[in-house]
Design a protein around this motif. Structure first.
Motif, mmCIF file in Angstrom:
data_model
loop_
_atom_site.group_PDB
_atom_site.id
_atom_site.type_symbol
_atom_site.label_atom_id
_atom_site.label_comp_id
_atom_site.label_asym_id
_atom_site.label_seq_id
_atom_site.Cartn_x
_atom_site.Cartn_y
_atom_site.Cartn_z
ATOM 1 N N ALA A 23 158.230 102.229 17.649
ATOM 2 C CA ALA A 23 158.351 103.935 17.567
ATOM 3 C C ALA A 23 157.361 105.012 17.770
ATOM 4 C CB ALA A 23 159.394 104.273 16.416
ATOM 5 N N LYS A 24 156.002 104.551 16.619
ATOM 6 C CA LYS A 24 155.093 105.525 16.400
ATOM 7 C C LYS A 24 153.901 105.402 17.866
ATOM 8 C CE LYS A 24 150.556 106.290 13.662
ATOM 9 N NZ LYS A 24 151.481 107.971 13.872
ATOM 10 N N TYR A 25 154.106 103.628 18.552
ATOM 11 C CA TYR A 25 153.014 103.485 19.331
ATOM 12 C C TYR A 25 153.507 102.895 20.304
ATOM 13 C CZ TYR A 25 149.189 103.155 15.850
ATOM 14 O OH TYR A 25 148.568 104.223 14.751
ATOM 15 N N ALA A 26 155.008 103.245 20.942
ATOM 16 C CA ALA A 26 155.409 103.013 22.377
ATOM 17 C C ALA A 26 154.937 101.146 23.091
ATOM 18 C CB ALA A 26 155.900 103.936 22.949
ATOM 19 N N ILE A 27 154.840 100.505 21.523
ATOM 20 C CA ILE A 27 154.734 99.313 22.027
ATOM 21 C C ILE A 27 155.425 98.120 21.661
ATOM 22 C CG2 ILE A 27 152.478 99.924 23.052
ATOM 23 C CD1 ILE A 27 151.849 98.149 19.960
ATOM 24 N N ASP A 28 155.758 97.348 21.685
ATOM 25 C CA ASP A 28 156.539 95.807 21.408
ATOM 26 C C ASP A 28 155.694 95.550 20.192
ATOM 27 O OD1 ASP A 28 158.099 95.697 23.578
ATOM 28 O OD2 ASP A 28 157.066 94.264 24.598
ATOM 29 N N PHE A 29 156.291 94.769 18.822
ATOM 30 C CA PHE A 29 155.226 94.793 17.470
ATOM 31 C C PHE A 29 154.868 93.322 17.927
ATOM 32 C CE2 PHE A 29 155.560 91.306 14.477
ATOM 33 C CZ PHE A 29 154.927 92.240 13.640
ATOM 34 N N GLU A 30 154.807 92.978 18.732
ATOM 35 C CA GLU A 30 154.189 91.284 18.830
ATOM 36 C C GLU A 30 152.551 91.478 19.650
ATOM 37 O OE1 GLU A 30 157.027 91.236 19.964
ATOM 38 O OE2 GLU A 30 158.140 90.058 18.678
ATOM 39 N N LYS A 31 152.829 93.096 20.701
ATOM 40 C CA LYS A 31 151.047 93.556 20.730
ATOM 41 C C LYS A 31 150.639 94.914 20.541
ATOM 42 C CE LYS A 31 153.022 93.439 26.146
ATOM 43 N NZ LYS A 31 153.464 93.542 26.760
ATOM 44 N N SER A 32 151.207 94.773 18.421
ATOM 45 C CA SER A 32 150.370 95.742 17.846
ATOM 46 C C SER A 32 148.997 95.491 17.441
ATOM 47 C CB SER A 32 150.825 96.369 16.738
ATOM 48 O OG SER A 32 151.713 94.801 15.782
ATOM 49 N N THR A 33 147.889 95.992 17.355
ATOM 50 C CA THR A 33 146.423 96.065 16.811
ATOM 51 C C THR A 33 146.186 95.366 14.833
ATOM 52 O OG1 THR A 33 145.530 98.067 16.666
ATOM 53 C CG2 THR A 33 145.608 96.326 18.656
ATOM 54 N N PRO A 34 145.986 95.006 14.092
ATOM 55 C CA PRO A 34 145.862 94.953 13.213
ATOM 56 C C PRO A 34 145.560 97.193 12.497
ATOM 57 C CG PRO A 34 144.673 93.284 13.378
ATOM 58 C CD PRO A 34 144.847 93.815 14.853
ATOM 59 N N TYR A 35 145.117 97.708 13.383
ATOM 60 C CA TYR A 35 144.956 98.969 12.973
ATOM 61 C C TYR A 35 146.187 99.573 13.006
ATOM 62 C CZ TYR A 35 143.176 103.987 13.160
ATOM 63 O OH TYR A 35 143.312 105.076 12.961
ATOM 64 N N GLN A 36 146.997 99.717 14.086
ATOM 65 C CA GLN A 36 147.970 99.956 14.441
ATOM 66 C C GLN A 36 148.746 99.643 12.356
ATOM 67 O OE1 GLN A 36 148.868 98.588 17.392
ATOM 68 N NE2 GLN A 36 148.126 100.501 19.319
ATOM 69 N N GLN A 37 149.221 98.345 12.694
ATOM 70 C CA GLN A 37 149.510 98.085 11.182
ATOM 71 C C GLN A 37 148.674 98.850 10.003
ATOM 72 O OE1 GLN A 37 148.847 93.814 11.498
ATOM 73 N NE2 GLN A 37 150.050 93.853 14.612
ATOM 74 N N TYR A 38 147.548 99.243 10.017
ATOM 75 C CA TYR A 38 147.464 99.586 8.785
ATOM 76 C C TYR A 38 147.924 100.856 8.730
ATOM 77 C CZ TYR A 38 144.215 103.437 6.788
ATOM 78 O OH TYR A 38 143.521 104.098 6.116
ATOM 79 N N VAL A 39 148.112 101.272 9.843
ATOM 80 C CA VAL A 39 148.138 103.062 10.012
ATOM 81 C C VAL A 39 149.827 102.907 9.658
ATOM 82 C CG1 VAL A 39 148.772 104.810 11.228
ATOM 83 C CG2 VAL A 39 146.345 103.529 11.561
ATOM 84 N N VAL A 40 150.931 102.064 10.237
ATOM 85 C CA VAL A 40 152.149 102.510 10.102
ATOM 86 C C VAL A 40 152.529 102.090 8.537
ATOM 87 C CG1 VAL A 40 154.414 101.490 10.247
ATOM 88 C CG2 VAL A 40 153.098 101.900 11.743
ATOM 89 N N LEU A 41 151.641 100.736 7.963
ATOM 90 C CA LEU A 41 151.580 100.436 6.712
ATOM 91 C C LEU A 41 151.302 102.350 5.623
ATOM 92 C CD1 LEU A 41 152.264 98.357 4.274
ATOM 93 C CD2 LEU A 41 150.364 97.391 4.522
ATOM 94 N N GLY A 42 150.793 102.317 5.819
ATOM 95 C CA GLY A 42 149.926 103.356 4.952
ATOM 96 C C GLY A 42 150.994 105.360 5.211
ATOM 97 N N GLU A 43 151.650 105.386 6.159
ATOM 98 C CA GLU A 43 151.672 106.473 6.628
ATOM 99 C C GLU A 43 153.253 106.540 5.819
ATOM 100 O OE1 GLU A 43 153.033 107.563 10.663
ATOM 101 O OE2 GLU A 43 150.345 107.758 10.658
ATOM 102 N N MET A 44 154.075 104.305 5.524
ATOM 103 C CA MET A 44 155.404 104.191 5.444
ATOM 104 C C MET A 44 154.956 104.484 3.423
ATOM 105 S SD MET A 44 156.557 100.806 7.359
ATOM 106 C CE MET A 44 158.085 100.663 6.068
ATOM 107 N N ILE A 45 153.754 104.407 2.787
ATOM 108 C CA ILE A 45 153.439 103.659 1.409
ATOM 109 C C ILE A 45 153.445 105.527 1.423
ATOM 110 C CG2 ILE A 45 152.177 103.740 -0.140
ATOM 111 C CD1 ILE A 45 150.817 101.025 1.379
ATOM 112 N N ARG A 46 153.333 106.412 2.539
ATOM 113 C CA ARG A 46 152.828 107.894 1.535
ATOM 114 C C ARG A 46 154.105 108.259 1.702
ATOM 115 N NH1 ARG A 46 150.141 111.129 5.809
ATOM 116 N NH2 ARG A 46 152.103 111.713 5.808
ATOM 117 N N TYR A 47 155.358 108.107 2.967
ATOM 118 C CA TYR A 47 156.395 108.630 2.593
ATOM 119 C C TYR A 47 157.600 108.310 1.397
ATOM 120 C CZ TYR A 47 155.679 109.555 8.183
ATOM 121 O OH TYR A 47 155.369 110.500 8.455
ATOM 122 N N TYR A 48 156.365 106.562 1.221
ATOM 123 C CA TYR A 48 157.241 105.963 0.145
ATOM 124 C C TYR A 48 157.204 106.772 -1.257
ATOM 125 C CZ TYR A 48 158.857 102.029 -3.472
ATOM 126 O OH TYR A 48 159.496 101.562 -4.584
#
Length: 836
Positions: A23-48
């Motif tokens: 949803a954040k990057y409007a791409i298929d998960f399989e095409k995501s980069t490590p940086y995109q994964q980091y940003v999403v994980l960080g934001e999820m922790i912050r929301y948590y």
């Protein structure tokens, strides 16, 4: 518990993570980069942790709890992702989910840049403090500047340090939240007009140049206790009104304020900028704190009962006159009442006795930049001197020594001492030097104000996060409760210090960490290291008093001996000397020492007659993340500062906690390390602090005597300039030679023989692995004292007197109590596609 359920188990997390990323990057998960994964994980922790963060603030407000505002120019927090995963109690869930999804968590963690908010020990200490106070549930919140660039990113070209902008904010900083509604406008320049209206003083700041300070809040997550404190970073932005006749210059000046840490202050412009930075974040932080206090209590009269402003080193000393300005000018309090509140609100930590670090600002600059703050400082000085005169008489030496303004300069340490109810040093020896030598006049005048709080480190980062093999050992022999109280549980290791099976486990742990460091150095610098050699490490800021130069000269001596003494060569255990250090951009001699270290490395590493026995590495761009790999890998911890010069040190504690043996002088916290482990488990050399002080006072040291009478010193000093080095001009190190034979202010040559003997002892001790491992285990066993949890408890018991707060009573998840991520080199690319 937290109302953000995405981390409750790995299946839930996998589903939420994938959906969020797409949803954040409007791409298929399989095409995501490590940086995109980091940003999403960080934001999820912050929301948590958002609910815990809000609850912490709300409970503090509702209970009218006393709070501490900790002001520091540096908070060297490093990467936050791993620490936040662990403290939030979700590391294992994420690790297991990422393993299932084909994502390398280590690689994702490496996408985060080290936060460029500090330079060295001062900033790292403040970061450790923030971790500990949150983990102890103490309402302590940090204030700093949101520097767009860090100290600098170090490169090495032809052996010379080169500085590149540390653009740590070039990408999104996932942890911060901008708080526009809490911005503060700060005045500079202009002039002050005073009048009396209805018997009350009215102060107007005319023609001021205003700057808007906008806060960015960063969560400081406690370990498993649902407490989240705040590190508030202030960014300089255009104010609502600004000089229209020179808008471009205003924009340039504005941008500089939160541009970078420690701008060069060799010029008046540089001094003005540093002073502007200091007032900027002090005024913003104090005004924000007063605003919240009045919202809570409706008055400032009880401020000293409910707020402590902690001044970390002299940089935030302007808290004292700024608080007076608010209380007198804005709140209308009489001077005496305002001063009583101020000096009972402020506490000051002194970190150094070095004259250059005890800031003094020229009056003409101070007065021009901060006209009202100067008049208040002037009045504080006038009244303090009147009080001193009642004790010592007018025009006394004591009055001169304790004057805030003298010789055309404003003395910031003096301002902080007079304006604080507590002044603390950061190691037992340092505090004694302050009380009995450097600041004796203040200690005599303010009996009971000076106290000691020995520094520490957070074991959660420097063991649990950095050394997974040691975590396994500690869990086995100390139980998993060690993570909550290492001072209590680490001593259990003493029972197995001589057990062959346990020693084998410790040896295996150290070898694994040495392998990891060697792999990193080879990957980044192409230097191959023998991990069976002694890893002898000196990593810290490059400064003459820390004596990296003595270490370098000793390596030259070892090389000479290996080349000329066959018996010595036969018996010498392979030794790898590892350096890491940044030199301030304007510090010419320090940068020359870096060049010397790299030149020595080039010489010895390429000599095939000796390089199996001696290697030298200068680790480029040493920072917190690099330290997490270096500290656990060290066999020997180099703490060789001139006695009386290092206030405490914290690198010595990180090394000790990971089993390194200290080779050091009786300086700073080395003294306390030695007392804890005993003489047999540390290697001490060199002059004592008293001997150094006596030599400074009485004279009698001539470095030429050592040059003329010690053949080893004579040879290496001559080699600096006689063409010994292959690829440099013979005059390249003339400055170093002149410094050593000119004054040698830090007694490198005087302590050299003692240092050689200490190194010989280390080389022999290491050959007896049973003895060495005993020493290593004893050092770990005794290192629990140096956790910042202990330090913060002492700060609170003796200085702050705040009560721990509690948001919820749910216990932390057991599986994260003492677990640590496995440190390995980041993969070349994400493996997310494999999950498809």
């Amino acid at each position: 518990m937290n109302n953000y359920p995405n981390f409750k188990d790995k299946e839930t997390f996998k589903k939420a993570f994938k959906a969020y990323l797409e949803a954040k990057y409007a791409i298929d998960f399989e095409k995501s980069t490590p940086y995109q994964q980091y940003v999403v994980l960080g934001e999820m922790i912050r929301y948590y942790i958002a609910k815990d963060w809000n609850n912490t603030n709300q409970v503090t407000f509702d209970t009218k709890a006393k709070k501490v505002y900790y002001f520091s120019m540096e908070f060297l927090i490093g990467r936050m992702i791993t620490n936040n995963l662990m403290n939030a109690g979700v590391y294992n869930v994420v690790k297991e989910a990422f393993d299932d999804m084909g994502i390398d968590l280590n690689e994702v963690e490496h996408q985060e840049s080290d936060a460029g908010l500090g330079n060295g020990g001062l900033g790292r200490l403040a970061a450790c403090f923030m971790d500990s106070v949150a983990s102890l549930g103490l309402p302590v919140h940090g204030n700093c500047i949101r520097y767009r660039y860090g100290f600098f990113e170090q490169g090495v070209v032809n052996g010379y340090q080169v500085e590149h902008p540390d653009r740590w904010l070039k990408d999104v900083h996932v942890w911060e939240i901008r708080k526009d509604d809490q911005a503060v406008e700060i005045p500079f320049y202009g002039y002050i007009q005073m009048s009396t209206v209805n018997g009350k003083l009215v102060v107007e700041h005319k023609d001021a140049e205003y700057v808007k300070a906008v806060p960015y809040d960063v969560p400081m997550i406690g370990a498993g206790n649902h407490i989240v404190n705040t590190l508030r970073l202030w960014s300089a932005e255009p104010a609502s009104t600004y000089p229209e006749n020179d808008a471009f210059q205003y924009a340039r000046n504005l941008r500089e304020i939160s541009s970078m840490l420690y701008p060069n202050d060799d010029t008046d412009e540089g001094k003005l900028l540093r002073l502007k930075q200091q007032y900027f974040f002090v005024a913003a932080g104090v005004n924000g704190a007063i605003r919240l206090h009045k919202k809570t209590f409706g008055t400032v009269k009880n401020l000293a009962d409910k707020v402590v402003f902690h001044i970390n080193d002299t940089h935030p000393a302007l808290i004292v006159p700024e608080l007076m300005r608010i209380l007198v000018d804005e709140e209308g309090l009489p001077w005496e009442e305002a001063w009583n509140i101020t000096k009972n609100c402020c506490a000051y930590t002194n970190h150094t006795i070095l004259a250059e670090a005890l800031e003094k600002w020229p009056v003409h600059l101070f007065k021009r930049l901060l006209p009202r703050i100067y008049t208040i400082t002037e009045e504080i000085n006038r009244r303090v001197l009147l009080e001193i005169a009642q004790t010592y008489g007018p025009n006394s030496k004591q009055a001169y020594d304790m004057a805030i303004i003298k010789d055309g300069r404003v003395h910031m340490a003096t301002l902080a001492i007079h304006g604080s109810f507590s002044v603390n040093g950061v190691a037992a020896l340092h505090t004694e030097i302050l009380k009995n030598i450097e600041m004796k006049v203040f200690n005599d005048y303010y009996p009971g104000k000076f106290n000691n709080k020995t520094n520490g480190i957070t074991h959660r980062r420097w063991v649990a996060q950095s050394n997974p093999e040691l975590v396994e050992i500690l869990n086995k022999y100390c139980g998993e409760e060690w993570i909550k109280d290492p001072e209590k549980y680490f001593p259990l290791l003493l029972k197995i210090a001589d057990d062959p099976k346990a020693q084998k486990e410790f040896a295996k742990m150290k070898k694994a960490r040495k392998d990891a460091l060697a792999a990193k150095i080879f990957k980044e610098q192409g230097i191959s290291l023998d991990t069976n050699s002694i890893f002898d490490v000196q990593v810290k800021r490059l400064h003459e008093y820390k004596r990296q130069l003595m270490n370098a000269l000793h390596i030259m001596y070892i090389y000479n001996r290996l080349k000329s003494d066959a018996e010595f060569k036969k018996n010498y255990h392979p030794h790898t000397f590892i350096f890491g250090a940044k030199a301030a951009s304007g510090y010419v001699l320090a940068k020359k020492i870096i060049k010397l270290i790299n030149t020595i490395a080039d010489k010895v590493n390429n000599d095939y007659e000796t390089n199996s026995l001696l290697k030298v590495v200068f680790c480029v761009n040493y920072n917190v993340t690099y330290a997490e790999t270096i500290m656990p890998a060290a066999d020997v911890s180099e703490q060789i500062s001139t006695a009386s010069k290092e206030a405490s040190g914290t690198g010595n504690m990180k090394f000790m906690m990971n089993g390194a043996i200290t080779c050091g002088t009786l300086d700073g916290a080395n003294v306390e390390i030695g007392e804890l482990v005993g003489d047999d488990n540390i290697v001490i050399f060199g002059m004592t602090a008293k001997e150094v002080t006596d030599l400074y006072e009485q004279g009698g040291y001539n470095p030429w005597d050592y040059y003329n009478n010690d053949e080893r010193i004579h040879q290496i000093i001559d080699q600096l300039t006689n063409g010994f080095f292959d690829h440099v001009d013979p005059n390249e190190f003339q400055m170093i030679r002149d410094t050593l034979l000119g004054k040698d202010n830090y007694f490198v040559l005087k302590d050299f023989d003692s240092y050689v003997k200490a190194q010989e002892k280390i080389n022999e001790l290491y050959k007896d692995q049973k003895k060495w491992l005993h020493m290593s285990i004893v050092n770990i066993a005794k290192s629990g004292f140096f956790t910042t949890d202990r330090t913060m408890r002492q700060y609170n018991q003796d200085i702050w007197h705040v009560s721990p707060i509690q948001t919820v009573k749910a216990p932390a998840k057991k599986d994260t109590e003492a677990k640590a991520p496995a440190k390995k080199a980041p993969a070349k690319k994400t493996t997310a596609k494999k999950a498809a």
